[in-house]
Motif scaffolding. Sequence first.
Motif, PDB file in Angstrom:
ATOM      1  N   VAL A 527      13.170   2.962  -0.481  1.00 49.24           N
ATOM      2  CA  VAL A 527      14.179   1.950  -0.184  1.00 49.24           C
ATOM      3  C   VAL A 527      13.885   0.750  -1.086  1.00 49.24           C
ATOM      4  N   ASP A 528      14.865   0.359  -1.880  1.00 50.56           N
ATOM      5  CA  ASP A 528      14.617  -0.751  -2.807  1.00 50.56           C
ATOM      6  C   ASP A 528      14.587  -2.085  -2.080  1.00 50.56           C
ATOM      7  N   GLN A 529      15.505  -2.231  -1.144  1.00 50.83           N
ATOM      8  CA  GLN A 529      15.483  -3.464  -0.363  1.00 50.83           C
ATOM      9  C   GLN A 529      15.728  -3.147   1.098  1.00 50.83           C
ATOM     10  N   TYR A 530      14.748  -3.496   1.924  1.00 53.69           N
ATOM     11  CA  TYR A 530      14.859  -3.303   3.360  1.00 53.69           C
ATOM     12  C   TYR A 530      15.017  -4.686   3.973  1.00 53.69           C
ATOM     13  N   ILE A 531      15.952  -4.791   4.920  1.00 49.11           N
ATOM     14  CA  ILE A 531      16.255  -6.102   5.481  1.00 49.11           C
ATOM     15  C   ILE A 531      16.273  -6.008   6.999  1.00 49.11           C
ATOM     16  N   GLY A 532      15.549  -6.894   7.643  1.00 44.76           N
ATOM     17  CA  GLY A 532      15.550  -6.866   9.102  1.00 44.76           C
ATOM     18  C   GLY A 532      14.738  -8.006   9.675  1.00 44.76           C
ATOM     19  N   GLY A 533      14.582  -7.974  10.975  1.00 44.06           N
ATOM     20  CA  GLY A 533      13.896  -9.057  11.663  1.00 44.06           C
ATOM     21  C   GLY A 533      12.383  -8.955  11.525  1.00 44.06           C
ATOM     22  N   VAL A 534      11.752 -10.106  11.554  1.00 40.43           N
ATOM     23  CA  VAL A 534      10.297 -10.150  11.370  1.00 40.43           C
ATOM     24  C   VAL A 534       9.573  -9.594  12.596  1.00 40.43           C
ATOM     25  N   GLU A 535      10.303  -9.414  13.692  1.00 43.27           N
ATOM     26  CA  GLU A 535       9.649  -8.882  14.889  1.00 43.27           C
ATOM     27  C   GLU A 535       9.130  -7.461  14.676  1.00 43.27           C
ATOM     28  N   HIS A 536       9.607  -6.811  13.617  1.00 44.08           N
ATOM     29  CA  HIS A 536       9.103  -5.465  13.332  1.00 44.08           C
ATOM     30  C   HIS A 536       8.019  -5.464  12.270  1.00 44.08           C
ATOM     31  N   ALA A 537       7.476  -6.659  12.011  1.00 43.41           N
ATOM     32  CA  ALA A 537       6.511  -6.808  10.923  1.00 43.41           C
ATOM     33  C   ALA A 537       5.371  -5.806  11.027  1.00 43.41           C
ATOM     34  N   ILE A 538       4.944  -5.539  12.222  1.00 42.35           N
ATOM     35  CA  ILE A 538       3.789  -4.657  12.345  1.00 42.35           C
ATOM     36  C   ILE A 538       4.206  -3.255  12.735  1.00 42.35           C
ATOM     37  N   LEU A 539       4.643  -3.077  13.962  1.00 40.45           N
ATOM     38  CA  LEU A 539       4.775  -1.710  14.470  1.00 40.45           C
ATOM     39  C   LEU A 539       5.694  -0.832  13.620  1.00 40.45           C
ATOM     40  N   HIS A 540       6.966  -1.146  13.592  1.00 43.99           N
ATOM     41  CA  HIS A 540       7.904  -0.259  12.903  1.00 43.99           C
ATOM     42  C   HIS A 540       7.524  -0.051  11.437  1.00 43.99           C
ATOM     43  N   LEU A 541       7.177  -1.142  10.774  1.00 43.38           N
ATOM     44  CA  LEU A 541       6.890  -1.026   9.342  1.00 43.38           C
ATOM     45  C   LEU A 541       5.591  -0.272   9.089  1.00 43.38           C
ATOM     46  N   LEU A 542       4.630  -0.486   9.956  1.00 46.12           N
ATOM     47  CA  LEU A 542       3.357   0.216   9.785  1.00 46.12           C
ATOM     48  C   LEU A 542       3.518   1.702  10.114  1.00 46.12           C
ATOM     49  N   TYR A 543       4.252   1.990  11.177  1.00 50.00           N
ATOM     50  CA  TYR A 543       4.466   3.386  11.553  1.00 50.00           C
ATOM     51  C   TYR A 543       5.224   4.133  10.465  1.00 50.00           C
ATOM     52  N   SER A 544       6.194   3.461   9.854  1.00 51.60           N
ATOM     53  CA  SER A 544       6.949   4.115   8.790  1.00 51.60           C
ATOM     54  C   SER A 544       6.049   4.392   7.588  1.00 51.60           C
ATOM     55  N   ARG A 545       5.189   3.453   7.297  1.00 54.12           N
ATOM     56  CA  ARG A 545       4.255   3.649   6.186  1.00 54.12           C
ATOM     57  C   ARG A 545       3.317   4.802   6.510  1.00 54.12           C
ATOM     58  N   PHE A 546       2.907   4.876   7.780  1.00 47.95           N
ATOM     59  CA  PHE A 546       2.067   5.999   8.213  1.00 47.95           C
ATOM     60  C   PHE A 546       2.814   7.318   8.069  1.00 47.95           C
ATOM     61  N   PHE A 547       4.076   7.331   8.490  1.00 43.76           N
ATOM     62  CA  PHE A 547       4.830   8.584   8.500  1.00 43.76           C
ATOM     63  C   PHE A 547       4.959   9.171   7.096  1.00 43.76           C
ATOM     64  N   MET A 548       5.178   8.326   6.126  1.00 35.57           N
ATOM     65  CA  MET A 548       5.254   8.806   4.750  1.00 35.57           C
ATOM     66  C   MET A 548       3.948   9.482   4.353  1.00 35.57           C
ATOM     67  N   ARG A 549       2.860   8.868   4.729  1.00 39.36           N
ATOM     68  CA  ARG A 549       1.561   9.439   4.385  1.00 39.36           C
ATOM     69  C   ARG A 549       1.315  10.723   5.148  1.00 39.36           C
ATOM     70  N   ALA A 550       1.721  10.733   6.412  1.00 36.98           N
ATOM     71  CA  ALA A 550       1.493  11.922   7.237  1.00 36.98           C
ATOM     72  C   ALA A 550       2.309  13.097   6.714  1.00 36.98           C
ATOM     73  N   LEU A 551       3.581  12.839   6.374  1.00 35.77           N
ATOM     74  CA  LEU A 551       4.427  13.921   5.855  1.00 35.77           C
ATOM     75  C   LEU A 551       3.895  14.406   4.518  1.00 35.77           C
ATOM     76  N   ASP A 554      -1.725  16.392   2.394  1.00 39.63           N
ATOM     77  CA  ASP A 554      -2.008  17.778   1.991  1.00 39.63           C
ATOM     78  C   ASP A 554      -0.816  18.457   1.327  1.00 39.63           C
ATOM     79  N   THR A 555       0.194  17.695   0.951  1.00 37.95           N
ATOM     80  CA  THR A 555       1.379  18.308   0.379  1.00 37.95           C
ATOM     81  C   THR A 555       1.484  17.914  -1.076  1.00 37.95           C
ATOM     82  N   LYS A 556       1.501  18.908  -1.924  1.00 39.19           N
ATOM     83  CA  LYS A 556       1.729  18.610  -3.337  1.00 39.19           C
ATOM     84  C   LYS A 556       3.202  18.298  -3.508  1.00 39.19           C
TER      85      LYS A 556
END
Length: 845
Positions: A527-551, A554-556
């Motif tokens: 996503v080039d530009q993500y826009i939203g409220g700062v209330e998601h600064a930690i949970l949602h944004l961190l979980y999404s960053r985790f999900f990319m790594r989890a998916l 071990d995957t080439k």
Amino acid sequence: MDRYNFKIIEKKWQSYWEKKKIFKASIDKKKQKFYCLEMFPYPSGKIHMGHVRNYTIGDVLARYKSMQNYNVLHPMGWDSFGMPAENAAKQNKLDPKTWTEKNIETMKTQLKQLGLSIDWDREISTCSEDYYKHQQSFFLDLFDKGLVYRKENYVNWDPVDETVLANEQVIDGKGWRSGAVVERKKLNQWFFNITKFSSDLLDGLNQLDKWPNKVKVMQKNWIGKSFGCEIDFKIKSKLPVKEIKCFTTRPDTLFGFSFLALSVDHPISEYFKNDDKFVKFKNECAKTGTTEESIANAEKIGFKTDIKAVNPLDETKEVPVYFANFVLMDYGFGAVFGCPAHDQRDLDFARKYKLKILPVVCPPEKSKNFEIDKEAYTGPGIIFNSQFLNGLKVPDESIIKTIDILETKKLGKRKINFRLKDWGVSRQRYWGCPIPIAYNKNGDVVKIPKENLPVKLPENIKLDVKGNPLEHQKDWREVIINGEKCIRETDTLDTFVDSSWYFLRFCSSNNKNNGFDLNEIKYWMPVDQYIGGVEHAILHLLYSRFFMRALGHDTKDFIKLEPFEGLFTQGMVCHETYKDSNNNWLSPDEVETKDGKNFFKKNNPSEKIKIGPSESMSKSKKNTIDPQNIINSYGADAVRFFILSDSPPEKDVQWSEQGMISSFKFIQKFWSLHKMILDLKINKNINQPEKIEIFTNQMIDKITRNLENFHYNVIIANLYEIYNYFSKNINNVNNKDNLLKNYEKILKVISPVIPHLSNECLDDLNAQDRDKWPVVDKQFLIKEKFDIVIQINGKKRDLMSFTNEINEKELLIEIKNNERLKKFLESKEIKKSVYIKNKLINLII
RNA sequence: GCCCUCGUGGUGAAAUUGGUAGACACAAAGGACUUAAAAUCCUUGCCGCUUGCGGAGUGCCAGUUCGAGUCUGGCCGAGGGCACCA
């Protein structure tokens, strides 16, 4: 003159965009892509002003980028699982699905009325089977990768509602709905192993240079990396245990060791479970509230055991071992070595139980008699009172050297610890994504085979039951897997899981077989530009960053692991609050004013209203303004214009009726101006000096820069400047073609903000390439005249205008002839002058 | 307690790299038009005196600089985040 009829014109363009599928996105490798995403809404009923602001900001950007010839992906969807649906269903006797779908229908209509440039063909809803079946499939993938596990953990348990509560739902230690005192209860729960990526999630922050620093700092603190070492303390007791492991960041203060404190949940507590006094103490600890503040302010209490711990660096020294309420089991090893002289918490505890306080760090400029009073000393200094550690420089040298010594003596080893905890995703609720797991009669975990996905939520079920409604669905729970009778997991997934990959789904939202199509993702992500409220600064944004790594784990052949290249956090929409004489909140429509100072209840001028501070709009304070009413009365362009106008988008904005009205007037005024320009009759078609080109090109340049930097409020000011310029100069123009040529460019650069009006105007001009951003003609960025500031001793004394460039020598002559400057310069010698060409001169006298 | 951000008129705010402080609006006051009101337009904006002019001025105090809203240090104030994290 006809008024601008926004009702007809906005409708006209909205249906044009929809019918022609103007905003439909598809891969085009010849173009550079731009993925513009705003945080998708929870379908709570109707849109609120926060949505209007969020989606207007995103829409301006998406439209601008598209005109800049980017291939723009700008999708929208619904974060549609979650508790409000369940609660509303209980109240209204509607099932959550119907309630949610109805809300989506309403809100979708409303968003379309705002004129957003969204590719609605990609619309998704997280509560649809089409979406959550892929999520279940990812769950199984993560399970296979070892990133999902099940363990017993403490939860906030509401004994009345028989449900688990999130931390945010516990208010002053009580359940937010039932009001019952929340208990800590151990439950078997599913976890995502986010801590596996602690280090990577932290390091990844460094690459995110288009994120607000604030958010990165928050995530950094949340991950909470600390460097130190683990130490095995030998213990003397009747127990079969010989050692207790502790983590510490300050091994250099080991000689100040005066007690060892354990969490009441530490494994050693097992040996105390028959000790009535200990059980009583443990219960006491459990009672202290669960809110952070009450924990922080709670008194430190301990339970003294007859265990002794030995100082590893000086075996002649033994200290008592306590259980203490301030030690957390899920950080470090649930055991703390206490050095009261250099840790405030340890000091409080030591004072209370009259334990020894030996300073071992001597602050600079203090003598060796340095003693600790009320405050622990945590600053730099030199180690003393510490035998062979004496003289080491605190902190860097002392910590490293001590760890080296401990490692050589095999008493401990260096360790990096993280504050981040694994993500508990089990929710004992109905309206969420079912976890695709069952248990056989031995209680073993059995995966639901992928070909049997989705595990559908049962419909038409009774919600008005205690605890999780799914537990009452016997026929749903029973399932046969590979011929084996099993019982389904009844927990559903945290809704944060739904939003952790929706941005991937948007890239190929109609793909039936896979959650995402790798080719599409490779093109569109990140996503080039993500826009939203700062209330998601930690949970949602961190979980999404985790999900990319989890998916990708071990995957080439996976993609970049950071999902959001750019992040913008917009501020909230605020409004004054009103209370009547009985202290009841009043909504703005219930209040009126005659003089702007005193406020009265509508139709009741005798009742004065108390005006409270402006706060972010919320239903509970009744200080909301319904966007629907505003759109109905003023139109989408006026709302878009106003919501961007008053404050920079990252700051809170104050809703103002006056401001809204004047935005509406601006739209009307601009339309009149437009008609005047069209009707303008000019006989002589002589080309004038290029004044209008200069204005136009400078304006394009300004607006472009302001768009690039999110200075959207300044763009509104630019729009006023445009209006003021044209309405003032329209009668001085003597070449209509030239006027229209420039006016057309102006209409294009304002179209991201007020797309309906500008498209209508462009239509009148029969404009070509209206979806192309005008290019600045740099030759017109020159100044038409040079205003040179004349400073004397740094003070502005005059402003002199020249039509041509001027050098310092010539300028000094002009200054000498300047009557207004005579009084300052007479009989004075100019000692020095600093000349910034064509801009400013500073004369030192 | 720790961390982050921000302090500019009555208000919301502008101000590339240090270079005309207050763009653009909102509100208020005065004026014009009008029988009147609304709408619209113009003027004012802190202090002093004589149309004009001068002075102070970007939270406070210092520093760097020809020149500071902008850079550096200290202080004060507001907002936000984390909070017994060993």
